[in-house]
Structures are given as C-alpha cells and as structure tokens.
Write a protein that holds these residues in place. Structure first.
Motif, PDB file in Angstrom:
ATOM      1  N   GLY A 120       6.242  -4.954   4.881  1.00  0.00           N
ATOM      2  CA  GLY A 120       6.782  -5.949   3.968  1.00  0.00           C
ATOM      3  C   GLY A 120       6.393  -5.696   2.520  1.00  0.00           C
ATOM      4  N   ARG A 121       6.669  -6.711   1.702  1.00  0.00           N
ATOM      5  CA  ARG A 121       6.462  -6.618   0.261  1.00  0.00           C
ATOM      6  C   ARG A 121       5.778  -7.881  -0.247  1.00  0.00           C
ATOM      7  N   ILE A 122       4.949  -7.727  -1.282  1.00  0.00           N
ATOM      8  CA  ILE A 122       4.382  -8.882  -1.978  1.00  0.00           C
ATOM      9  C   ILE A 122       4.497  -8.659  -3.480  1.00  0.00           C
ATOM     10  N   SER A 123       4.474  -9.752  -4.217  1.00  0.00           N
ATOM     11  CA  SER A 123       4.586  -9.696  -5.671  1.00  0.00           C
ATOM     12  C   SER A 123       3.209  -9.450  -6.300  1.00  0.00           C
ATOM     13  N   ARG A 124       3.214  -9.243  -7.606  1.00  0.00           N
ATOM     14  CA  ARG A 124       1.937  -9.047  -8.319  1.00  0.00           C
ATOM     15  C   ARG A 124       1.031 -10.262  -8.182  1.00  0.00           C
ATOM     16  N   ALA A 125       1.595 -11.467  -8.249  1.00  0.00           N
ATOM     17  CA  ALA A 125       0.781 -12.683  -8.157  1.00  0.00           C
ATOM     18  C   ALA A 125       0.051 -12.753  -6.821  1.00  0.00           C
ATOM     19  N   LYS A 126       0.714 -12.365  -5.750  1.00  0.00           N
ATOM     20  CA  LYS A 126       0.053 -12.383  -4.442  1.00  0.00           C
ATOM     21  C   LYS A 126      -0.991 -11.270  -4.333  1.00  0.00           C
ATOM     22  N   LEU A 127      -0.802 -10.179  -5.039  1.00  0.00           N
ATOM     23  CA  LEU A 127      -1.837  -9.143  -5.065  1.00  0.00           C
ATOM     24  C   LEU A 127      -3.084  -9.671  -5.770  1.00  0.00           C
ATOM     25  N   TRP A 128      -2.906 -10.350  -6.893  1.00  0.00           N
ATOM     26  CA  TRP A 128      -4.047 -10.941  -7.596  1.00  0.00           C
ATOM     27  C   TRP A 128      -4.699 -12.035  -6.736  1.00  0.00           C
ATOM     28  N   LEU A 129      -3.900 -12.826  -6.012  1.00  0.00           N
ATOM     29  CA  LEU A 129      -4.449 -13.816  -5.094  1.00  0.00           C
ATOM     30  C   LEU A 129      -5.281 -13.138  -4.010  1.00  0.00           C
ATOM     31  N   GLY A 130      -4.795 -12.018  -3.503  1.00  0.00           N
ATOM     32  CA  GLY A 130      -5.555 -11.261  -2.516  1.00  0.00           C
ATOM     33  C   GLY A 130      -6.893 -10.806  -3.074  1.00  0.00           C
ATOM     34  N   GLY A 131      -6.926 -10.460  -4.367  1.00  0.00           N
ATOM     35  CA  GLY A 131      -8.195 -10.104  -5.000  1.00  0.00           C
ATOM     36  C   GLY A 131      -9.172 -11.272  -4.998  1.00  0.00           C
ATOM     37  N   LEU A 132      -8.657 -12.481  -5.232  1.00  0.00           N
ATOM     38  CA  LEU A 132      -9.522 -13.664  -5.172  1.00  0.00           C
ATOM     39  C   LEU A 132     -10.030 -13.919  -3.751  1.00  0.00           C
ATOM     40  N   VAL A 174      -8.256  -5.340   4.382  1.00  0.00           N
ATOM     41  CA  VAL A 174      -7.477  -6.340   3.647  1.00  0.00           C
ATOM     42  C   VAL A 174      -6.977  -5.758   2.328  1.00  0.00           C
ATOM     43  N   TYR A 175      -7.840  -5.021   1.622  1.00  0.00           N
ATOM     44  CA  TYR A 175      -7.424  -4.412   0.359  1.00  0.00           C
ATOM     45  C   TYR A 175      -6.263  -3.448   0.574  1.00  0.00           C
ATOM     46  N   PHE A 176      -6.374  -2.593   1.592  1.00  0.00           N
ATOM     47  CA  PHE A 176      -5.286  -1.655   1.867  1.00  0.00           C
ATOM     48  C   PHE A 176      -4.022  -2.384   2.294  1.00  0.00           C
ATOM     49  N   ALA A 177      -4.140  -3.434   3.094  1.00  0.00           N
ATOM     50  CA  ALA A 177      -2.952  -4.162   3.548  1.00  0.00           C
ATOM     51  C   ALA A 177      -2.194  -4.766   2.370  1.00  0.00           C
ATOM     52  N   ILE A 178      -2.899  -5.442   1.474  1.00  0.00           N
ATOM     53  CA  ILE A 178      -2.186  -6.064   0.351  1.00  0.00           C
ATOM     54  C   ILE A 178      -1.725  -5.015  -0.662  1.00  0.00           C
ATOM     55  N   SER A 179      -2.494  -3.959  -0.849  1.00  0.00           N
ATOM     56  CA  SER A 179      -2.092  -2.924  -1.804  1.00  0.00           C
ATOM     57  C   SER A 179      -0.877  -2.147  -1.306  1.00  0.00           C
ATOM     58  N   ILE A 180      -0.836  -1.864  -0.019  1.00  0.00           N
ATOM     59  CA  ILE A 180       0.320  -1.134   0.525  1.00  0.00           C
ATOM     60  C   ILE A 180       1.568  -1.998   0.462  1.00  0.00           C
ATOM     61  N   LYS A 181       1.434  -3.296   0.722  1.00  0.00           N
ATOM     62  CA  LYS A 181       2.608  -4.170   0.570  1.00  0.00           C
ATOM     63  C   LYS A 181       3.069  -4.208  -0.886  1.00  0.00           C
ATOM     64  N   ARG A 182       2.125  -4.148  -1.805  1.00  0.00           N
ATOM     65  CA  ARG A 182       2.496  -4.118  -3.231  1.00  0.00           C
ATOM     66  C   ARG A 182       3.179  -2.800  -3.577  1.00  0.00           C
ATOM     67  N   LEU A 183       2.700  -1.689  -3.026  1.00  0.00           N
ATOM     68  CA  LEU A 183       3.383  -0.414  -3.231  1.00  0.00           C
ATOM     69  C   LEU A 183       4.792  -0.460  -2.647  1.00  0.00           C
ATOM     70  N   HIS A 184       4.948  -1.115  -1.508  1.00  0.00           N
ATOM     71  CA  HIS A 184       6.284  -1.285  -0.938  1.00  0.00           C
ATOM     72  C   HIS A 184       7.184  -2.062  -1.893  1.00  0.00           C
ATOM     73  N   ASP A 185       6.633  -3.038  -2.602  1.00  0.00           N
ATOM     74  CA  ASP A 185       7.415  -3.782  -3.582  1.00  0.00           C
ATOM     75  C   ASP A 185       7.864  -2.882  -4.720  1.00  0.00           C
ATOM     76  N   ARG A 186       7.067  -1.861  -5.015  1.00  0.00           N
ATOM     77  CA  ARG A 186       7.433  -0.885  -6.045  1.00  0.00           C
ATOM     78  C   ARG A 186       8.332   0.217  -5.479  1.00  0.00           C
ATOM     79  N   ASP A 187       8.734   0.089  -4.197  1.00  0.00           N
ATOM     80  CA  ASP A 187       9.554   1.068  -3.469  1.00  0.00           C
ATOM     81  C   ASP A 187       8.828   2.408  -3.330  1.00  0.00           C
ATOM     82  N   LYS A 188       7.539   2.323  -3.046  1.00  0.00           N
ATOM     83  CA  LYS A 188       6.723   3.512  -2.818  1.00  0.00           C
ATOM     84  C   LYS A 188       6.088   3.407  -1.433  1.00  0.00           C
TER      85      LYS A 188
END
Length: 175
Positions: free
Chosen positions: A12-24, A90-104
């Motif tokens: 799946g994909r997540i937005s930048r805001a959800k990536l920052w939320l994942g950091g919190l 968790v870091y890899f899961a949210i980061s990979i979804k963010r990369l998917h959002d960038r179509d990578k």
C-alpha cells in the motif's frame, strides 16, 4: 485507520503526514522500551548508557561487537535486540509504504538506509586517508537523498502499481 496494516505490513501507500505520524509512534515506543531498560538496570544493577538506533542493527553483522559481551549484559541485550527489531520493522514498513507513494520499490531502502548505515558502522576501521572521502560523501548523499524522497517530496497523484493515492477523498457512502 488500521494500525496493524499501518505499522506492520509493507503493501500500500501512505502520505507524508502519516510517515511523520509513524515517527512519533516510533518515538513513543522508544521511550517505553527505554523505561523498561531503566527498570532492568535498577533490578540487575549497573548504569551503562543505552540508546536505540540503526547502529544496534548493524552490530549484528559486526563480530567485534560480540566479543565484549558479558552475562550481565544479556537481559539488556535481549530487550535491545527485541526493541530494535520491532522499531526497525515498523520503520521499514512505513518507509516502504511511503516509497510506494512515490512510485518506487521498497528496495530503495537499501541505498537510502543500508548503505549509509553499513558505512557508519565500519568507518572507524577504514584507513585514515583521503581515499575514503568518496565513500563518506556517497553515504551522506544517499542518506540525504533518502530523507528528501521520503519526508519532503509529494507522492504520485495518480493510481500507481502500489495502489490509489492516499490523499484522494473517499466517495460518499450510500445510505
């Protein structure tokens, strides 16, 4: 929001805001595990400094890090091993979804995370010369590029091979 999917799955994909939320979320988990380690120190004694970070993960491939361990370090090591593994997952899961959002592909985590991390782990063993300067610059550049890709740039606005745009509003429900 489905927290199991958000924190533990790689599709799946997540937005930048959800990536920052994942950091919190990661920060909260680190603080909780830090309190557990402080409690273990108070029970078993000792006042060694501790931290959570990628360096703990890269120490798994470093035989010199294993040689300095004692039995007293075992409870602390097990908590850190479990905590670091959980945090990295968790870091890899949210980061990979963010990369998917960038179509990578998620494999972009190798140059963005693994290559700079391995360089940092073994940099003190490289000879002190200017010959390793290109490696240091490459590691810094890859880390910076990864930060910009993940945390700064917009995702693709269209449906890509990883799913629909997470910022697209959901259609209204029929009642």
């Amino acid at each position: 929001m489905d927290w199991t999917w958000y924190l533990f799955r790689f599709d799946g994909r997540i937005s930048r805001a959800k990536l920052w939320l994942g950091g919190l979320v990661l920060l909260g988990v680190m603080m909780t595990l830090g309190l557990v380690i402080v409690a273990i120190h108070s029970v078993f004694g000792g006042a060694k400094p501790f931290h959570f970070g990628a360096s703990d993960l890269f120490k798994l491939v470093d035989p010199d890090a294993w040689r300095s361990l004692t039995r007293a370090d075992l409870p602390r090591l097990l908590i850190k091993l479990f905590g670091t593994s959980l945090l990295m997952w968790v870091y890899f899961a949210i980061s990979i979804k963010r990369l998917h959002d960038r179509d990578k592909s998620g494999w972009w985590m190798v140059p963005f995370f693994a290559a700079p991390g391995l360089y940092n782990q073994f940099a003190d063993r490289l000879p002190d010369s200017h010959a390793d300067l290109p490696l240091a610059i490459a590691a810094f550049g890859l880390g910076l590029w990864g930060f910009v890709e993940l945390y700064c740039l917009n995702g693709s606005r269209r449906t890509n091979r990883f799913g629909t745009d997470p910022l697209t509003p959901e259609p209204p429900r029929d009642t």
